[in-house]
Design an enzyme around this catalytic site. Structure first.
Site, PDB file in Angstrom:
ATOM      1  N   PRO A 251       0.852  -1.201   0.000  1.00 33.13           N
ATOM      2  CA  PRO A 251       0.000   0.000   0.000  1.00 33.13           C
ATOM      3  C   PRO A 251       0.889   1.252   0.000  1.00 33.13           C
ATOM      4  O   PRO A 251       1.596   1.518   0.964  1.00 33.13           O
ATOM      5  CB  PRO A 251      -0.808  -0.135   1.292  1.00 33.13           C
ATOM      6  CG  PRO A 251      -0.014  -1.059   2.149  1.00 33.13           C
ATOM      7  CD  PRO A 251       0.740  -1.965   1.255  1.00 33.13           C
ATOM      8  N   ASP A 427       6.113   2.353   1.784  1.00 32.23           N
ATOM      9  CA  ASP A 427       5.229   1.205   1.982  1.00 32.23           C
ATOM     10  C   ASP A 427       4.515   1.408   3.321  1.00 32.23           C
ATOM     11  O   ASP A 427       5.142   1.363   4.384  1.00 32.23           O
ATOM     12  CB  ASP A 427       6.073  -0.075   1.996  1.00 32.23           C
ATOM     13  CG  ASP A 427       5.230  -1.339   2.033  1.00 32.23           C
ATOM     14  OD1 ASP A 427       4.076  -1.276   2.516  1.00 32.23           O
ATOM     15  OD2 ASP A 427       5.720  -2.399   1.604  1.00 32.23           O
ATOM     16  N   HIS A 428       3.200   1.621   3.257  1.00 28.73           N
ATOM     17  CA  HIS A 428       2.438   1.962   4.452  1.00 28.73           C
ATOM     18  C   HIS A 428       2.350   0.792   5.439  1.00 28.73           C
ATOM     19  O   HIS A 428       1.989   0.984   6.607  1.00 28.73           O
ATOM     20  CB  HIS A 428       1.031   2.419   4.058  1.00 28.73           C
ATOM     21  CG  HIS A 428       0.410   3.359   5.041  1.00 28.73           C
ATOM     22  ND1 HIS A 428       0.966   3.664   6.257  1.00 28.73           N
ATOM     23  CD2 HIS A 428      -0.754   4.074   4.981  1.00 28.73           C
ATOM     24  CE1 HIS A 428       0.198   4.513   6.907  1.00 28.73           C
ATOM     25  NE2 HIS A 428      -0.860   4.783   6.161  1.00 28.73           N
ATOM     26  N   ARG A 429       2.697  -0.423   5.004  1.00 25.28           N
ATOM     27  CA  ARG A 429       2.703  -1.542   5.940  1.00 25.28           C
ATOM     28  C   ARG A 429       3.776  -1.355   7.006  1.00 25.28           C
ATOM     29  O   ARG A 429       3.643  -1.859   8.123  1.00 25.28           O
ATOM     30  CB  ARG A 429       2.950  -2.859   5.195  1.00 25.28           C
ATOM     31  CG  ARG A 429       1.873  -3.278   4.223  1.00 25.28           C
ATOM     32  CD  ARG A 429       2.274  -4.550   3.487  1.00 25.28           C
ATOM     33  NE  ARG A 429       3.518  -4.380   2.749  1.00 25.28           N
ATOM     34  CZ  ARG A 429       4.168  -5.366   2.145  1.00 25.28           C
ATOM     35  NH1 ARG A 429       3.690  -6.606   2.209  1.00 25.28           N
ATOM     36  NH2 ARG A 429       5.291  -5.138   1.480  1.00 25.28           N
TER      37      ARG A 429
END
Length: 455
Positions: A251, A427-429
């Site tokens: 994401p 990377d939003h993770r």
């Protein structure tokens, strides 16, 4: 007994390659480490060497074929280091299996009558006059630059059939042109020229990557007008696969901000001649890279990767920065290793050299391995803000646009200031929005109030 030699492991994540040159033929003597075939992988052209000396019994691949790691490419009968005799001609007796054992050799079978004329090359009738340029000594390795090989492929000439006029038989573009003209002369002179071979069927579509939905079926575009199909190069196939995987699995969030680089650019101009004396070009890229390495040290998660299989964060204790580079064959990302340990001059020299090698197709697999973060600079093309896509397994990429002079209120009036658009995609993770904002703020602050530049 002959051994089948398979395409070896070519590096991290590379599962297939396209054959762009076959450098040996059946019956050739080869030495250990002698190139057998040339392949184009996702990012680089490579020679595949022979594992040992011997005689080539069969070539199991052809130019244009897409082969996978582990697929047999040649069959080689080892000579165990001894000087082997040339391979027997068609119809000649095979050596006795008891040779060297002290037993008398078996009586040889009668030799087959020699053909009345030499075997013509493919698609050229035997009645056509054979020009010397169509022949080559058996077993020679072709010396040619990547540009010459590319030109030969584009006009449909097999590079191994072209004799070279350069030092050591090196093949030039003029040699390829002369060979092509001779082929055309023969074909048009023949009253019964063979029809061109049918186009090879396209390779089967690769299996979908984990987490990537299968591609949707393309509608019948020919129903609306004329179309033309072009086979994707290995580089384009890899780009499509990797970016689809990145977009599906990671994401993305992107934060954007402008940096005032007025003073920094003035200092850069003062120092660029000193850097040029060492062979470097002090553009904004080396300075950006140095700033980015400080940000990665300050925010180590930007330099990490996420392992969802083990539910772990993998922190790297090294900083290798990739530079997204536009080439004729597509996007490649050469890597500057240990960028945090290099001076501006060293970074400038290495970035220039990597960019030149990328455009000349001289990058090796190792030149593009191990990146921990990437910088993509489209400022030279006039682009402003843009969103870059992550290069897995990295979790951060900096998008750099064109710096332009803008009026900025400085407290007592407007002044022209040079402002550079930046976009940090993460990377939003692994990276929260607030962490990304702090990291981008750190980069902007370092560009606006840089420490003393040491070249």
């Amino acid at each position: 007994m002959a051994d089948e030699f398979a395409l070896p492991d070519l590096g991290e994540g590379i599962e297939e390659a396209e054959v762009i040159g076959v450098l040996v033929h059946a019956g050739d003597m080869v030495e250990a480490d002698q190139p057998l075939i040339e392949v184009e992988t996702e990012k680089a052209n490579l020679d595949v060497p022979s594992p040992h000396a011997g005689v080539v019994e069969a070539v199991l691949v052809e130019v244009g074929e897409v082969i996978r790691v582990g697929q047999p490419i040649v069959s080689i009968a080892a000579t165990n280091g001894a000087s082997a005799a040339p391979a027997p001609a068609a119809g000649a007796p095979a050596p006795s299996p008891d040779a060297g054992s002290g037993a008398p050799p078996a009586a040889p079978a009668p030799a087959a009558p020699a053909p009345s004329q030499p075997t013509p090359i493919a698609a050229v009738p035997a009645s056509a006059p054979v020009a010397p340029v169509l022949l080559e000594p058996a077993g020679r390795s072709v010396a040619a630059s990547p540009a010459v090989r590319l030109f030969a492929r584009e006009i449909g000439v097999r590079i191994s059939d072209v004799p070279g006029s350069g030092p050591g038989g090196r093949v030039s573009i003029d040699d390829v042109k002369a060979h092509a003209r001779a082929l055309l002369t023969q074909l048009y002179a023949s009253p019964a020229a063979a029809a061109p071979p049918a186009a090879a069927p396209p390779p089967p579509a690769p299996a979908p990557e984990a987490g990537v939905p299968p591609p949707a079926a393309l509608p019948d575009l020919a129903a609306f007008g004329e179309i033309e199909r072009e086979r994707m190069t290995p580089t384009r196939r890899a780009t499509a696969r990797n970016l689809a995987q990145s977009w599906a699995q990671s994401p993305h969030i992107t934060l954007q901000q402008k940096a005032d680089v007025t003073e920094l650019d003035a200092r850069r101009r003062e120092l660029r001649d000193r850097v040029a004396e060492s062979g470097g070009s002090l553009t904004m890229m080396p300075i950006l890279m140095q700033v980015v390495t400080r940000a990665l040290a300050e925010f180590p998660r930007l330099n990490a990767s996420i392992d969802m299989a083990t539910q772990e964060i993998v922190y790297r204790r090294y900083i290798h920065v990739g530079v997204a580079t536009d080439t004729e064959r597509g996007l490649v990302v050469p890597v500057v290793r240990d960028a945090d340990q290099k001076s501006l001059t060293e970074l400038a020299v290495e970035i220039r050299e990597l960019a030149e090698r990328a455009r000349d197709r001289k990058l090796g697999i190792d030149d593009m391995r191990g990146g921990t973060f990437t910088i993509s600079n489209l400022g030279g093309m006039g682009t402003g803000f843009f969103t870059a896509i992550l290069h897995p397994p990295q979790v951060g990429i900096l998008a750099v646009g064109r710096a332009e002079r803008e009026p900025v209120w400085m407290g007592d009036g407007f002044q022209p200031r040079l402002r550079m658009p930046l976009g940090l995609t993460v990377d939003h993770r692994l990276i929260d929005g607030a962490d990304a904002a702090r990291a981008l703020g750190f980069i902007v602050g370092a560009l606006e109030e840089p420490p003393e530049l040491v070249v």
